[in-house]
Write an enzyme that holds these catalytic residues in place. Structure first.
Site, PDB file in Angstrom:
ATOM      1  N   GLY A  35     -33.604  23.244   2.708  1.00  0.00           N
ATOM      2  CA  GLY A  35     -33.346  24.685   2.740  1.00  0.00           C
ATOM      3  C   GLY A  35     -34.400  25.415   3.548  1.00  0.00           C
ATOM      4  O   GLY A  35     -35.071  24.815   4.396  1.00  0.00           O
ATOM      5  N   HIS A  38     -33.997  27.391   9.411  1.00  0.00           N
ATOM      6  CA  HIS A  38     -34.373  28.129  10.619  1.00  0.00           C
ATOM      7  C   HIS A  38     -33.558  27.568  11.779  1.00  0.00           C
ATOM      8  O   HIS A  38     -32.708  26.685  11.593  1.00  0.00           O
ATOM      9  CB  HIS A  38     -35.885  28.029  10.861  1.00  0.00           C
ATOM     10  CG  HIS A  38     -36.415  26.622  10.830  1.00  0.00           C
ATOM     11  ND1 HIS A  38     -36.040  25.666  11.746  1.00  0.00           N
ATOM     12  CD2 HIS A  38     -37.262  25.999   9.965  1.00  0.00           C
ATOM     13  CE1 HIS A  38     -36.667  24.528  11.470  1.00  0.00           C
ATOM     14  NE2 HIS A  38     -37.404  24.698  10.393  1.00  0.00           N
ATOM     15  N   GLY A  40     -34.178  25.514  13.991  1.00  0.00           N
ATOM     16  CA  GLY A  40     -34.236  24.052  14.149  1.00  0.00           C
ATOM     17  C   GLY A  40     -33.111  23.392  13.361  1.00  0.00           C
ATOM     18  O   GLY A  40     -32.390  22.522  13.872  1.00  0.00           O
ATOM     19  N   HIS A  41     -32.926  23.816  12.108  1.00  0.00           N
ATOM     20  CA  HIS A  41     -31.848  23.255  11.285  1.00  0.00           C
ATOM     21  C   HIS A  41     -30.483  23.587  11.892  1.00  0.00           C
ATOM     22  O   HIS A  41     -29.578  22.753  11.910  1.00  0.00           O
ATOM     23  CB  HIS A  41     -31.899  23.834   9.869  1.00  0.00           C
ATOM     24  CG  HIS A  41     -33.140  23.511   9.103  1.00  0.00           C
ATOM     25  ND1 HIS A  41     -34.083  24.463   8.777  1.00  0.00           N
ATOM     26  CD2 HIS A  41     -33.595  22.339   8.586  1.00  0.00           C
ATOM     27  CE1 HIS A  41     -35.059  23.906   8.102  1.00  0.00           C
ATOM     28  NE2 HIS A  41     -34.800  22.616   7.972  1.00  0.00           N
ATOM     29  N   GLN A  65     -41.122  13.743  -2.996  1.00  0.00           N
ATOM     30  CA  GLN A  65     -41.895  13.609  -1.763  1.00  0.00           C
ATOM     31  C   GLN A  65     -43.099  14.557  -1.723  1.00  0.00           C
ATOM     32  O   GLN A  65     -43.772  14.650  -0.710  1.00  0.00           O
ATOM     33  CB  GLN A  65     -41.003  13.781  -0.531  1.00  0.00           C
ATOM     34  CG  GLN A  65     -40.424  15.157  -0.319  1.00  0.00           C
ATOM     35  CD  GLN A  65     -39.365  15.174   0.784  1.00  0.00           C
ATOM     36  OE1 GLN A  65     -38.265  14.674   0.615  1.00  0.00           O
ATOM     37  NE2 GLN A  65     -39.705  15.746   1.928  1.00  0.00           N
ATOM     38  N   GLN A 158     -41.016  10.421  10.054  1.00  0.00           N
ATOM     39  CA  GLN A 158     -39.890  10.408   9.113  1.00  0.00           C
ATOM     40  C   GLN A 158     -38.622   9.876   9.800  1.00  0.00           C
ATOM     41  O   GLN A 158     -37.891   9.061   9.237  1.00  0.00           O
ATOM     42  CB  GLN A 158     -39.646  11.826   8.586  1.00  0.00           C
ATOM     43  CG  GLN A 158     -38.340  11.991   7.817  1.00  0.00           C
ATOM     44  CD  GLN A 158     -38.192  13.368   7.208  1.00  0.00           C
ATOM     45  OE1 GLN A 158     -38.764  13.624   6.154  1.00  0.00           O
ATOM     46  NE2 GLN A 158     -37.449  14.263   7.836  1.00  0.00           N
ATOM     47  N   VAL A 181     -37.108  22.183  18.137  1.00  0.00           N
ATOM     48  CA  VAL A 181     -36.895  23.546  18.640  1.00  0.00           C
ATOM     49  C   VAL A 181     -38.235  24.287  18.505  1.00  0.00           C
ATOM     50  O   VAL A 181     -38.924  24.154  17.484  1.00  0.00           O
ATOM     51  CB  VAL A 181     -35.795  24.268  17.833  1.00  0.00           C
ATOM     52  CG1 VAL A 181     -35.580  25.684  18.356  1.00  0.00           C
ATOM     53  CG2 VAL A 181     -34.494  23.475  17.899  1.00  0.00           C
ATOM     54  N   SER A 190     -40.762  25.362  11.857  1.00  0.00           N
ATOM     55  CA  SER A 190     -40.951  24.668  10.590  1.00  0.00           C
ATOM     56  C   SER A 190     -40.832  25.694   9.467  1.00  0.00           C
ATOM     57  O   SER A 190     -41.276  26.838   9.631  1.00  0.00           O
ATOM     58  CB  SER A 190     -42.348  24.026  10.552  1.00  0.00           C
ATOM     59  OG  SER A 190     -42.714  23.745   9.209  1.00  0.00           O
ATOM     60  N   ARG A 192     -42.535  25.753   6.971  1.00  0.00           N
ATOM     61  CA  ARG A 192     -43.898  26.056   6.517  1.00  0.00           C
ATOM     62  C   ARG A 192     -44.595  27.071   7.424  1.00  0.00           C
ATOM     63  O   ARG A 192     -45.656  27.585   7.050  1.00  0.00           O
ATOM     64  CB  ARG A 192     -44.721  24.778   6.394  1.00  0.00           C
ATOM     65  CG  ARG A 192     -44.274  23.902   5.222  1.00  0.00           C
ATOM     66  CD  ARG A 192     -45.251  22.791   4.922  1.00  0.00           C
ATOM     67  NE  ARG A 192     -44.935  22.118   3.674  1.00  0.00           N
ATOM     68  CZ  ARG A 192     -44.275  20.966   3.556  1.00  0.00           C
ATOM     69  NH1 ARG A 192     -43.850  20.351   4.644  1.00  0.00           N
ATOM     70  NH2 ARG A 192     -44.044  20.424   2.373  1.00  0.00           N
TER      71      ARG A 192
HETATM   72  O1  PAF Z   1     -37.193  16.758   6.544  1.00  0.00           O
HETATM   73  C1  PAF Z   1     -36.862  17.216   5.439  1.00  0.00           C
HETATM   74  O2  PAF Z   1     -36.490  18.383   5.297  1.00  0.00           O
HETATM   75  C2  PAF Z   1     -36.887  16.310   4.215  1.00  0.00           C
HETATM   76  O3  PAF Z   1     -37.955  15.411   4.282  1.00  0.00           O
HETATM   77  C3  PAF Z   1     -35.550  15.563   3.974  1.00  0.00           C
HETATM   78  C4  PAF Z   1     -35.220  14.629   5.098  1.00  0.00           C
HETATM   79  C5  PAF Z   1     -34.430  16.587   3.790  1.00  0.00           C
HETATM   80  C6  PAF Z   1     -35.650  14.727   2.693  1.00  0.00           C
HETATM   81  O4  PAF Z   1     -35.931  15.507   1.577  1.00  0.00           O
END
Ligand code: PAF
Length: 283
Positions: A35, A38, A40-41, A65, A158, A181, A190, A192
């Site tokens: 969630g 931005h 990028g998503h 995580q 990742q 992006v 990001s 963050r």
């Molecule tokens: O990149 C992320 O947002 C997270 O690490 C993911 C891949 C959704 C796993 O929780």
């Protein structure tokens, strides 16, 4: 007006929502997210539409995580505006499981990735991270059973770890990495970045600038370790606490000493105040 996506919060609801897509023979693309969406998503969603008839976006802030001292509690949660953006992006289904749906009482299994997950980059500073990511992503893959899944290259380690996991576990999904992006000044998008104060936001593009300049110098044949050492100094000088600036093999993430040893990826992580930023670039 665009149609609001179906929102599924439990595995049975998800399965029920996916069944008609499957019956029609539609290909399904999954964009896993936590969630706080931005651009990028939304670029991942756009790429997903090119590869499949149906697009599913998962929104789940995955507790496994995060270490206890990290930002799980304060991680931005913007579900309503996320759904609005996903409606405009013509997403078919939002998979937003509750924590109890993802990790029911008695949950006792965890993936333990090796290889790129032990490269000494993010894993060195966040040892719990890739176990949590691969555990949740393997669950997302088996829950949604997508034909293709899209991940941002911004989280490069990742991307490598998830690609290897899908291969090793014979999961029938094609993992696709989508270029990062960036803001106009180079800062990688990001969720963050929202933590940055105004003065920090001004300094944040240092990471992208150093990566870019280092890649040019390494490509020209300058000694890799010298370029990296100067890059680390420049980032520290700007006020960051540097976790790493490294040159690695772009696929295995093994250390690399010379240009001829393979495609190189430069990866950086550094803290600016309380905010930890990561970025990477190909040489
Ligand atoms: O990149 C992320 O947002 C997270 O690490 C993911 C891949 C959704 C796993 O929780």
């Amino acid at each position: 007006m665009a149609k609001r996506p179906i929102i599924a919060r439990s595995v049975p609801t998800l399965r029920k929502a996916l069944a008609p897509f499957r019956k029609k023979g539609d290909r399904i693309a999954l964009v896993p997210t936590m969630g706080a969406l931005h651009q990028g998503h939304l670029t991942l969603v756009k790429e997903a539409h090119k590869r499949a008839e149906r697009v599913v976006v998962s929104i789940f802030v995955n507790p496994t995580q995060f270490a206890p001292h990290e930002d799980f509690g304060s991680y931005p949660r913007t579900f309503d505006s996320d759904v609005k953006a996903l409606t405009e992006a013509k997403v078919d289904l939002v998979w937003a499981p509750t924590a109890a749906a993802m990790y029911p009482e008695g949950f006792a299994t965890r993936i333990a990735p090796e290889g790129a997950a032990l490269a000494g980059l993010e894993d060195k500073f966040r040892p719990h991270f890739f176990g949590g990511v691969t555990t949740v992503v393997s669950k997302l893959f088996t829950q949604v059973m997508p034909d293709v899944a899209l991940f941002g290259q911004k989280d490069y380690q990742q991307l490598r770890v998830v690609t290897q996991m899908a291969k090793d576990l014979d999961l029938p999904v094609k993992v696709v990495g989508v270029p990062t992006v960036r803001e106009k000044d180079g800062l990688a998008l990001s969720s963050r970045n929202a933590y940055l104060s105004l003065p920090e936001r001004t300094l944040a593009p240092t990471l992208a600038r150093v990566l870019k300049a280092s890649a040019v110098r390494i490509k020209k044949g300058e000694p890799i370790e010298m370029v990296l050492e100067e890059g680390r100094a420049e980032i520290a000088q700007a006020g960051f606490a540097v976790d790493y600036l490294e040159a690695r093999h772009a696929v295995s993430l093994a250390p690399i000493a010379s240009l001829k040893d393979g495609p190189i990826r430069l990866l950086v992580a550094a803290k600016l105040g309380k905010t930890r930023l990561i970025d990477n670039i190909g040489v």
